[in-house]
Design a protein around this motif. Sequence first.
Motif, PDB file in Angstrom:
ATOM      1  N   PRO A 146       0.830  -1.219   0.000  1.00  0.00           N
ATOM      2  CA  PRO A 146       0.000   0.000   0.000  1.00  0.00           C
ATOM      3  C   PRO A 146       0.854   1.255   0.000  1.00  0.00           C
ATOM      4  O   PRO A 146       1.001   1.950   1.011  1.00  0.00           O
ATOM      5  N   LEU A 147       1.435   1.596  -1.142  1.00  0.00           N
ATOM      6  CA  LEU A 147       2.375   2.715  -1.224  1.00  0.00           C
ATOM      7  C   LEU A 147       1.624   4.050  -1.202  1.00  0.00           C
ATOM      8  O   LEU A 147       1.192   4.552  -2.241  1.00  0.00           O
ATOM      9  N   ALA A 148       1.528   4.631  -0.031  1.00  0.00           N
ATOM     10  CA  ALA A 148       0.885   5.933   0.094  1.00  0.00           C
ATOM     11  C   ALA A 148       1.842   7.062  -0.252  1.00  0.00           C
ATOM     12  O   ALA A 148       1.415   8.163  -0.604  1.00  0.00           O
ATOM     13  N   ASP A 149       3.148   6.818  -0.152  1.00  0.00           N
ATOM     14  CA  ASP A 149       4.139   7.859  -0.426  1.00  0.00           C
ATOM     15  C   ASP A 149       5.300   7.237  -1.195  1.00  0.00           C
ATOM     16  O   ASP A 149       6.153   6.564  -0.611  1.00  0.00           O
ATOM     17  N   LEU A 150       5.312   7.459  -2.494  1.00  0.00           N
ATOM     18  CA  LEU A 150       6.392   6.989  -3.362  1.00  0.00           C
ATOM     19  C   LEU A 150       7.157   8.213  -3.837  1.00  0.00           C
ATOM     20  O   LEU A 150       6.641   9.022  -4.604  1.00  0.00           O
ATOM     21  N   SER A 151       8.374   8.379  -3.348  1.00  0.00           N
ATOM     22  CA  SER A 151       9.152   9.569  -3.668  1.00  0.00           C
ATOM     23  C   SER A 151       9.413   9.667  -5.168  1.00  0.00           C
ATOM     24  O   SER A 151       9.665   8.657  -5.832  1.00  0.00           O
ATOM     25  N   PRO A 152       9.374  10.901  -5.730  1.00  0.00           N
ATOM     26  CA  PRO A 152       9.703  11.053  -7.153  1.00  0.00           C
ATOM     27  C   PRO A 152      11.105  10.574  -7.491  1.00  0.00           C
ATOM     28  O   PRO A 152      11.376  10.229  -8.641  1.00  0.00           O
ATOM     29  N   PHE A 153      12.010  10.543  -6.490  1.00  0.00           N
ATOM     30  CA  PHE A 153      13.388  10.124  -6.735  1.00  0.00           C
ATOM     31  C   PHE A 153      13.687   8.771  -6.096  1.00  0.00           C
ATOM     32  O   PHE A 153      14.822   8.482  -5.750  1.00  0.00           O
ATOM     33  N   ALA A 154      12.642   7.956  -5.962  1.00  0.00           N
ATOM     34  CA  ALA A 154      12.836   6.632  -5.372  1.00  0.00           C
ATOM     35  C   ALA A 154      13.749   5.762  -6.224  1.00  0.00           C
ATOM     36  O   ALA A 154      14.511   4.946  -5.703  1.00  0.00           O
ATOM     37  N   PHE A 155      13.684   5.920  -7.559  1.00  0.00           N
ATOM     38  CA  PHE A 155      14.451   5.051  -8.456  1.00  0.00           C
ATOM     39  C   PHE A 155      15.669   5.755  -9.040  1.00  0.00           C
ATOM     40  O   PHE A 155      16.410   5.157  -9.818  1.00  0.00           O
ATOM     41  N   SER A 156      15.867   7.031  -8.702  1.00  0.00           N
ATOM     42  CA  SER A 156      16.994   7.755  -9.285  1.00  0.00           C
ATOM     43  C   SER A 156      18.095   7.991  -8.258  1.00  0.00           C
ATOM     44  O   SER A 156      19.195   7.470  -8.381  1.00  0.00           O
ATOM     45  N   GLY A 157      17.824   8.773  -7.214  1.00  0.00           N
ATOM     46  CA  GLY A 157      18.847   9.056  -6.227  1.00  0.00           C
ATOM     47  C   GLY A 157      18.350  10.040  -5.205  1.00  0.00           C
ATOM     48  O   GLY A 157      17.385  10.764  -5.428  1.00  0.00           O
ATOM     49  N   SER A 158      19.025  10.080  -4.050  1.00  0.00           N
ATOM     50  CA  SER A 158      18.605  10.977  -2.980  1.00  0.00           C
ATOM     51  C   SER A 158      18.918  12.426  -3.288  1.00  0.00           C
ATOM     52  O   SER A 158      18.299  13.327  -2.735  1.00  0.00           O
ATOM     53  N   ASN A 159      19.872  12.682  -4.185  1.00  0.00           N
ATOM     54  CA  ASN A 159      20.214  14.049  -4.570  1.00  0.00           C
ATOM     55  C   ASN A 159      19.369  14.443  -5.766  1.00  0.00           C
ATOM     56  O   ASN A 159      19.609  14.009  -6.889  1.00  0.00           O
ATOM     57  N   ALA A 160      18.351  15.269  -5.516  1.00  0.00           N
ATOM     58  CA  ALA A 160      17.415  15.619  -6.582  1.00  0.00           C
ATOM     59  C   ALA A 160      18.069  16.447  -7.670  1.00  0.00           C
ATOM     60  O   ALA A 160      17.578  16.491  -8.799  1.00  0.00           O
ATOM     61  N   SER A 161      19.173  17.133  -7.363  1.00  0.00           N
ATOM     62  CA  SER A 161      19.812  17.992  -8.361  1.00  0.00           C
ATOM     63  C   SER A 161      20.688  17.215  -9.331  1.00  0.00           C
ATOM     64  O   SER A 161      21.103  17.735 -10.357  1.00  0.00           O
ATOM     65  N   VAL A 162      20.992  15.964  -9.000  1.00  0.00           N
ATOM     66  CA  VAL A 162      21.838  15.132  -9.865  1.00  0.00           C
ATOM     67  C   VAL A 162      20.992  14.011 -10.451  1.00  0.00           C
ATOM     68  O   VAL A 162      20.381  13.239  -9.717  1.00  0.00           O
ATOM     69  N   SER A 163      20.958  13.933 -11.773  1.00  0.00           N
ATOM     70  CA  SER A 163      20.187  12.885 -12.435  1.00  0.00           C
ATOM     71  C   SER A 163      21.047  11.629 -12.559  1.00  0.00           C
ATOM     72  O   SER A 163      22.014  11.593 -13.321  1.00  0.00           O
ATOM     73  N   THR A 164      20.724  10.602 -11.787  1.00  0.00           N
ATOM     74  CA  THR A 164      21.488   9.361 -11.787  1.00  0.00           C
ATOM     75  C   THR A 164      20.714   8.289 -12.548  1.00  0.00           C
ATOM     76  O   THR A 164      19.643   7.883 -12.111  1.00  0.00           O
ATOM     77  N   PRO A 165      21.229   7.821 -13.680  1.00  0.00           N
ATOM     78  CA  PRO A 165      20.503   6.772 -14.417  1.00  0.00           C
ATOM     79  C   PRO A 165      20.389   5.505 -13.586  1.00  0.00           C
ATOM     80  O   PRO A 165      21.318   5.095 -12.896  1.00  0.00           O
ATOM     81  N   SER A 166      19.235   4.889 -13.642  1.00  0.00           N
ATOM     82  CA  SER A 166      19.007   3.657 -12.910  1.00  0.00           C
ATOM     83  C   SER A 166      19.335   2.459 -13.797  1.00  0.00           C
ATOM     84  O   SER A 166      19.049   2.474 -15.000  1.00  0.00           O
ATOM     85  N   PRO A 167      19.920   1.403 -13.226  1.00  0.00           N
ATOM     86  CA  PRO A 167      20.203   0.213 -14.034  1.00  0.00           C
ATOM     87  C   PRO A 167      18.973  -0.662 -14.252  1.00  0.00           C
ATOM     88  O   PRO A 167      19.068  -1.694 -14.914  1.00  0.00           O
ATOM     89  N   LEU A 168      17.810  -0.272 -13.704  1.00  0.00           N
ATOM     90  CA  LEU A 168      16.624  -1.115 -13.775  1.00  0.00           C
ATOM     91  C   LEU A 168      16.213  -1.395 -15.216  1.00  0.00           C
ATOM     92  O   LEU A 168      16.179  -0.509 -16.067  1.00  0.00           O
ATOM     93  N   VAL A 169      15.846  -2.666 -15.464  1.00  0.00           N
ATOM     94  CA  VAL A 169      15.315  -3.105 -16.750  1.00  0.00           C
ATOM     95  C   VAL A 169      13.854  -3.532 -16.600  1.00  0.00           C
ATOM     96  O   VAL A 169      13.051  -3.327 -17.508  1.00  0.00           O
ATOM     97  N   GLU A 170      13.495  -4.102 -15.443  1.00  0.00           N
ATOM     98  CA  GLU A 170      12.125  -4.544 -15.196  1.00  0.00           C
ATOM     99  C   GLU A 170      11.650  -3.967 -13.864  1.00  0.00           C
ATOM    100  O   GLU A 170      12.347  -4.084 -12.853  1.00  0.00           O
ATOM    101  N   LEU A 171      10.453  -3.352 -13.899  1.00  0.00           N
ATOM    102  CA  LEU A 171       9.881  -2.741 -12.703  1.00  0.00           C
ATOM    103  C   LEU A 171       8.436  -3.194 -12.570  1.00  0.00           C
ATOM    104  O   LEU A 171       7.615  -2.955 -13.459  1.00  0.00           O
ATOM    105  N   MET A 172       8.108  -3.848 -11.452  1.00  0.00           N
ATOM    106  CA  MET A 172       6.756  -4.338 -11.201  1.00  0.00           C
ATOM    107  C   MET A 172       6.122  -3.520 -10.078  1.00  0.00           C
ATOM    108  O   MET A 172       6.611  -3.531  -8.938  1.00  0.00           O
ATOM    109  N   LEU A 173       5.038  -2.827 -10.411  1.00  0.00           N
ATOM    110  CA  LEU A 173       4.294  -2.015  -9.455  1.00  0.00           C
ATOM    111  C   LEU A 173       2.821  -2.402  -9.516  1.00  0.00           C
ATOM    112  O   LEU A 173       1.943  -1.544  -9.638  1.00  0.00           O
ATOM    113  N   ASN A 174       2.527  -3.671  -9.430  1.00  0.00           N
ATOM    114  CA  ASN A 174       1.153  -4.160  -9.494  1.00  0.00           C
ATOM    115  C   ASN A 174       0.489  -4.073  -8.122  1.00  0.00           C
ATOM    116  O   ASN A 174       1.086  -4.429  -7.109  1.00  0.00           O
ATOM    117  N   HIS A 175      -0.747  -3.603  -8.119  1.00  0.00           N
ATOM    118  CA  HIS A 175      -1.562  -3.570  -6.901  1.00  0.00           C
ATOM    119  C   HIS A 175      -0.833  -2.842  -5.771  1.00  0.00           C
ATOM    120  O   HIS A 175      -0.636  -3.373  -4.667  1.00  0.00           O
TER     121      HIS A 175
END
Length: 412
Positions: free
Chosen positions: A145-174
């Motif tokens: 039950p994700l009530a708070d999913l940060s916009p930078f959850a998959f990138s990085g804690s430093n919002a000013s630096v764009s860090t590419p994620s190595p993710l290829v598959e992301l499952m966010l079902n239900h």
Amino acid sequence: MPGGCSGSPSTGDGRLRLARLALVLLGWVSSSSPASSELSLFSAVSTQPPLGYCPPPCECSEAARTVKCVNRNLTVVPADLPLYVRNLFLTGNQLAVLPAGAFARRPPLAELAALNISGSRLEEVRAGAFEHLPSLRQLDLSHNPLADLSPFAFSGSNASVSTPSPLVELMLNHIVPPADEQQNRSFEGMVAAALRAGQALRGLRRLELASNHFLYLPRDVLAYLPGLRHLDLRNNSLVSLTYVSFRNLTDLESLHLEDNALKVLHNDTLAELQGLPHVRVFLDNNPWVCDCHMTDMVAWLQETEVVQGKARLTCAFPEEMRDRVLLQLSSSDLDCDPILPPSLQTSYVFLGIVLALIGAIFLLVLYLNRKGIKKWMHNIRDACRDHMEGYHYRYEINADPRLTNLSSNSDV
């Protein structure tokens, strides 16, 4: 005989010298053997990788590079995970919150490629939660039950630096939270912000968003996922795809739209889907409305090959068209009831509202002046009564012949 005796002393001296040399070498070797053994042991330890041990709540398999911490009521991620882990299962726990750097270790978990945290009652994923996982390719956060999913959850804690994620598959079902935990903000917008922040997921190939009660897709959510090949949106509440663009998804291979609330696909959407070279579209179990607005879609279905199982698509509305197969419909079957144009409907609605306001004001005025109106009504009643009495008197005179003659003579 003399020759043999003359050679024996020299032979004995040679043997004696060899024996003495062997003893010297043996002593040197024995004196230096502890140092050599310590050196060999040190070299052996230094070349052995620090594999770590298996945390007590978990089950580990070094051969399969897998660690399972399943249904252990964990509230935090174990800190002493072995460095060889490639597949990590943390399902069925009580994690609640994933803070920044939740998997950061020294040395890092450089081999971790697949992470499954489904069904662990996660309510918040903070910025940079998956930092320091350079090999992470597959992430499953489903059934939380994700009530708070940060916009930078998959990138990085430093919002000013764009860090590419190595993710290829992301499952966010239900992952939809209860209604009272959504904090009066758009759940669709929250998920979209995490998908497009910093363009960190440009390398994503598979995205699953099934069973999230999505009513719509934000306009530009797919613009930041150009490498997407598999998109799963089944079992949501999507009513339209009018504002969603698939144009840049040139590598898209499968698009699952089953079990939504789609009523018709319009020309722009049909053209974009037809322009994708490798796509397969799944449209089963949608409440298709078979009226005049369905004409273009029916014609497209009869020509295209991108829709899988298109022969199973049937009408849901209107009632007389229920269960009719879309492919078997003709233009004569698709009629619309004569209705007013939308602009005229709006005008009549506005007129009705104005008249209702005028009526309400009129009734309010009558109520406020009820005493004066009552007095005015009494005056009218008295006037009408006097008039009717005079009329009645004249009628009685005209009805009596004697009074009529007397009236005539008096007139003369």
